[in-house]
Scaffold this motif. Sequence first.
Motif, PDB file in Angstrom:
ATOM      1  N   THR A 111      -6.324  -3.568  -5.742  1.00  0.00           N
ATOM      2  CA  THR A 111      -6.027  -4.786  -5.008  1.00  0.00           C
ATOM      3  C   THR A 111      -5.691  -5.929  -5.962  1.00  0.00           C
ATOM      4  O   THR A 111      -6.037  -5.903  -7.137  1.00  0.00           O
ATOM      5  N   PHE A 168      -1.208  -4.439  -3.302  1.00  0.00           N
ATOM      6  CA  PHE A 168      -1.677  -3.351  -4.158  1.00  0.00           C
ATOM      7  C   PHE A 168      -0.697  -3.149  -5.292  1.00  0.00           C
ATOM      8  O   PHE A 168       0.518  -3.273  -5.112  1.00  0.00           O
ATOM      9  N   ASP A 171      -5.334  -7.706   4.105  1.00  0.00           N
ATOM     10  CA  ASP A 171      -4.766  -6.390   3.852  1.00  0.00           C
ATOM     11  C   ASP A 171      -5.576  -5.577   2.859  1.00  0.00           C
ATOM     12  O   ASP A 171      -5.299  -4.395   2.644  1.00  0.00           O
ATOM     13  N   THR A 172      -6.555  -6.195   2.208  1.00  0.00           N
ATOM     14  CA  THR A 172      -7.381  -5.437   1.264  1.00  0.00           C
ATOM     15  C   THR A 172      -8.855  -5.447   1.670  1.00  0.00           C
ATOM     16  O   THR A 172      -9.709  -5.102   0.877  1.00  0.00           O
ATOM     17  N   HIS A 215      -1.699   4.519   8.476  1.00  0.00           N
ATOM     18  CA  HIS A 215      -1.323   3.175   8.039  1.00  0.00           C
ATOM     19  C   HIS A 215      -0.226   2.581   8.912  1.00  0.00           C
ATOM     20  O   HIS A 215      -0.060   1.360   8.973  1.00  0.00           O
ATOM     21  N   PHE A 272       0.847  -1.196   0.000  1.00  0.00           N
ATOM     22  CA  PHE A 272       0.000   0.000   0.000  1.00  0.00           C
ATOM     23  C   PHE A 272       0.883   1.246   0.000  1.00  0.00           C
ATOM     24  O   PHE A 272       0.686   2.170  -0.807  1.00  0.00           O
TER      25      PHE A 272
END
Length: 318
Positions: free
Chosen positions: A123, A129, A53-54, A31, A7
Amino acid sequence: MQITDSFLDTLTHLVGSYGIDRSYIAFRSGHWLRISMAMNLKRQLDLGNPVGDTLWDFNGFVTNCFEDMGIQVKIYQSKIRDTSARKTQALGNRAMSSDVILFDRPEEFVESISSAIGKVMMTTTEGTFVSHLPDNLEKLFDLPLGPVAIEIVDAVARHDTPWNSLMYWGWTFERGEEPTEVEGRGGISAVSGWKAYARWMQGYLLRPKPNAIHSDIRLIPHLIKDRMSSARPYLEKLITIEENENIRENYLSFIEVIDEVIPRLDHLIILYEEEAEHSALRKGITEVYFSVQKTLPIFKSFKNLHHDYVLQRKRTIE
């Protein structure tokens, strides 16, 4: 082994031309404190699945945090993400961003973002990402809450106190609702914040069933370390320019937490590399958890300062 957070990598790549660096993003987006843990909720398998994580609530995240980064975006997301992920109850501004484009078929997704290629992050099925269009677009629709993409429209660096972000981090980290226990396709759900740490620790209470813990769980300490380490330089910068003494003290307290957590993460990384016993891993995770918990009184202090800040703004307007 050098493992970095995708990210931060991808967003930094997209906004670097605006004079915004990785450390700025890590702190002002919140973050640096983000942790999500996904698993197959019904079967109690796949703890630490990378799709965690997404699985954030991107509507809440963008609405509350991107403005404090000075980054204007459009969100492209599947309709299942809009309906399922919005069931969370975390505080903060829950209004839908006006710049959300919904779709429910791969063709619609491609058509929607085709003009944004080169300035969009999206994603992947691996829970990371990227800034390019993945080859397996159809498989993106197998993600628990479908795909999501964020297009960078404009950006201007800001160096004030990121009040909206601070309040949102505190609320969601404590409540663990980005989203919480929202079951998506494949039975996968995710929790964040303290609930994620709790799920991580509980996974090592007993010898787990075969396949109960996803192999990628060993990457989590690397990602948390990268996020925290990245935030530290910008925090140091804010301390030098912040005029409010109480806010400066809170920033310093955040740095103290980072400096305490990172050695514990290093130790946990070694334990994973050595394939340590579950009891040792659980102890290492617990030590990280209690160190990170020291952010709670800092957030409480920020909450009180925010109350004063809002009152002052109200008097100024009047």
